[in-house]
Design a protein around this motif. Structure first.
Motif, PDB file in Angstrom:
ATOM      1  N   LEU A  17      45.355  50.082  33.820  1.00 51.81           N
ATOM      2  CA  LEU A  17      45.452  49.033  34.836  1.00 51.81           C
ATOM      3  C   LEU A  17      45.583  47.650  34.206  1.00 51.81           C
ATOM      4  O   LEU A  17      46.262  46.775  34.757  1.00 51.81           O
ATOM      5  N   LEU A  18      44.949  47.436  33.062  1.00 47.36           N
ATOM      6  CA  LEU A  18      45.110  46.157  32.360  1.00 47.36           C
ATOM      7  C   LEU A  18      46.557  45.964  31.915  1.00 47.36           C
ATOM      8  O   LEU A  18      47.114  44.864  32.024  1.00 47.36           O
ATOM      9  N   LEU A  19      47.168  47.021  31.412  1.00 50.42           N
ATOM     10  CA  LEU A  19      48.581  46.936  31.031  1.00 50.42           C
ATOM     11  C   LEU A  19      49.454  46.661  32.253  1.00 50.42           C
ATOM     12  O   LEU A  19      50.394  45.854  32.193  1.00 50.42           O
ATOM     13  N   LEU A  23      51.853  43.378  32.886  1.00 52.57           N
ATOM     14  CA  LEU A  23      53.268  43.534  33.216  1.00 52.57           C
ATOM     15  C   LEU A  23      53.607  42.835  34.526  1.00 52.57           C
ATOM     16  O   LEU A  23      54.641  42.156  34.633  1.00 52.57           O
ATOM     17  N   ASN A  24      52.746  42.972  35.529  1.00 50.76           N
ATOM     18  CA  ASN A  24      53.009  42.335  36.821  1.00 50.76           C
ATOM     19  C   ASN A  24      52.967  40.817  36.723  1.00 50.76           C
ATOM     20  O   ASN A  24      53.798  40.128  37.325  1.00 50.76           O
ATOM     21  N   SER A  31      49.846  38.339  42.557  1.00 53.65           N
ATOM     22  CA  SER A  31      48.759  38.970  43.297  1.00 53.65           C
ATOM     23  C   SER A  31      48.543  40.410  42.841  1.00 53.65           C
ATOM     24  O   SER A  31      47.398  40.847  42.656  1.00 53.65           O
ATOM     25  N   LEU A  32      49.630  41.158  42.627  1.00 53.25           N
ATOM     26  CA  LEU A  32      49.480  42.532  42.145  1.00 53.25           C
ATOM     27  C   LEU A  32      48.859  42.554  40.753  1.00 53.25           C
ATOM     28  O   LEU A  32      48.020  43.408  40.447  1.00 53.25           O
ATOM     29  N   GLY A  33      49.270  41.612  39.913  1.00 49.47           N
ATOM     30  CA  GLY A  33      48.673  41.532  38.586  1.00 49.47           C
ATOM     31  C   GLY A  33      47.189  41.229  38.648  1.00 49.47           C
ATOM     32  O   GLY A  33      46.383  41.837  37.935  1.00 49.47           O
ATOM     33  N   VAL A 216      43.669  45.905  47.082  1.00 49.42           N
ATOM     34  CA  VAL A 216      44.930  45.491  47.716  1.00 49.42           C
ATOM     35  C   VAL A 216      44.726  45.280  49.210  1.00 49.42           C
ATOM     36  O   VAL A 216      45.216  44.298  49.790  1.00 49.42           O
ATOM     37  N   LEU A 217      43.987  46.181  49.841  1.00 44.79           N
ATOM     38  CA  LEU A 217      43.760  46.057  51.280  1.00 44.79           C
ATOM     39  C   LEU A 217      42.964  44.795  51.605  1.00 44.79           C
ATOM     40  O   LEU A 217      43.273  44.082  52.572  1.00 44.79           O
ATOM     41  N   ILE A 218      41.945  44.499  50.811  1.00 45.89           N
ATOM     42  CA  ILE A 218      41.164  43.276  51.033  1.00 45.89           C
ATOM     43  C   ILE A 218      42.056  42.045  50.920  1.00 45.89           C
ATOM     44  O   ILE A 218      42.034  41.152  51.777  1.00 45.89           O
ATOM     45  N   TRP A 219      42.848  41.991  49.859  1.00 43.69           N
ATOM     46  CA  TRP A 219      43.727  40.838  49.646  1.00 43.69           C
ATOM     47  C   TRP A 219      44.742  40.698  50.778  1.00 43.69           C
ATOM     48  O   TRP A 219      44.954  39.603  51.307  1.00 43.69           O
ATOM     49  N   ASP A 220      45.368  41.808  51.150  1.00 46.95           N
ATOM     50  CA  ASP A 220      46.428  41.744  52.157  1.00 46.95           C
ATOM     51  C   ASP A 220      45.893  41.351  53.527  1.00 46.95           C
ATOM     52  O   ASP A 220      46.543  40.593  54.259  1.00 46.95           O
TER      53      ASP A 220
END
Length: 258
Positions: A17-19, A23-24, A31-33, A216-220
């Motif tokens: 996930l760090l990689l 990358l993101n 936000s995805l990063g 992701v759900l919290i952020w969105d």
């Protein structure tokens, strides 16, 4: 020795996930990063907990600790991003986008989600019933440009359809449907929050997916417009949250002080 090896083995998803986060961010998917980075931090913190302890009820002290660490990790990530983009390591496009959103009075977050300045006013005008489906008001659309310019941000162009700006599942529903729309998205928001707080997912094989989906759900819900792919992914994320929610007896008395 074997237990330590297993603990380090559980760090592998966090490393992946760090990689993905790096990358993101490099590709300017900020936000995805950031969410991948926070998911990696969460998994790393839980990697050295035994599966037996992972099922214990969470305490208030653990809630505060997780919240503080999450905030600290977010601040570190923002500082790293700002330094990288100002150095030009992420390219000219990222630098231009950063300059438009970060030079204002309230910094990067509000610069990227400036619609909240307008949607909050629309909510105050009609908090109970809302403004109706696909709510339109050219005054609010023009107000967004005015407030952004006044705060020192690049104003952009006016929405030709005069839709009331929101850029948030929660605020958009509150603007359009009033308090009933708010209640629904508060319930949706409670699912990932409860899952991350009430049960450490280190013992679950799908922990990386579940943790990432929860973040992701919290952020969105808070900061993304409900459109396009969200209409398909949000129901999936909600089902994932409900599927991994601990049973009620396990959640009872979850926040006892120790």
């Amino acid at each position: 020795m074997l237990s330590n090896f297993r603990s380090f083995g559980r760090l592998l998803p966090a490393g992946v996930l760090l990689l993905a986060a790096a990358l993101n961010v490099y590709m300017d998917f900020r936000s995805l990063g950031g969410l991948a980075f926070l998911a990696a931090c969460y998994l790393a913190l839980q990697a050295f907990r035994s599966p037996q302890r992972a099922l214990n009820r969470i305490t208030i002290r653990q809630v505060v600790t997780l919240a503080a660490l999450g905030l600290g990790a977010s601040l570190i990530l923002v500082q790293v991003y700002e330094y990288s983009v100002q150095k030009g390591w992420l390219g000219e496009t990222a630098l231009m986008r950063y300059d438009m959103q970060a030079d204002g009075e309230f910094g990067l977050l509000l610069g990227g989600r400036s619609e909240l300045m307008v949607s909050s006013r629309a909510v105050l005008e009609s908090p109970w019933l809302g403004h109706g489906s696909w709510a339109k008001d050219c005054e609010y659309a023009a107000l967004l440009l005015e407030l952004k310019e006044r705060a020192g941000y690049y104003p952009g162009t006016m929405n030709q359809e005069c839709l009331i700006p929101s850029h948030s599942y929660l605020m958009g529903a509150w603007v359009e449907a009033g308090v009933m729309g708010l209640i629904f998205w508060l319930w949706v928001l409670s699912l990932p929050v409860r899952l991350l707080l009430y049960r450490h997912l280190v013992a679950q094989r799908m922990a990386p997916l579940v943790v990432f989906a929860a973040l992701v759900l919290i952020w969105d819900v808070l900061f993304s417009p409900y459109a396009a792919w969200a209409r398909f992914m949000v129901p999936f994320f909600v089902i994932v949250m409900m599927s991994y929610m601990p049973p009620r007896p396990e959640r009872a008395g979850c926040c006892d002080v120790r």
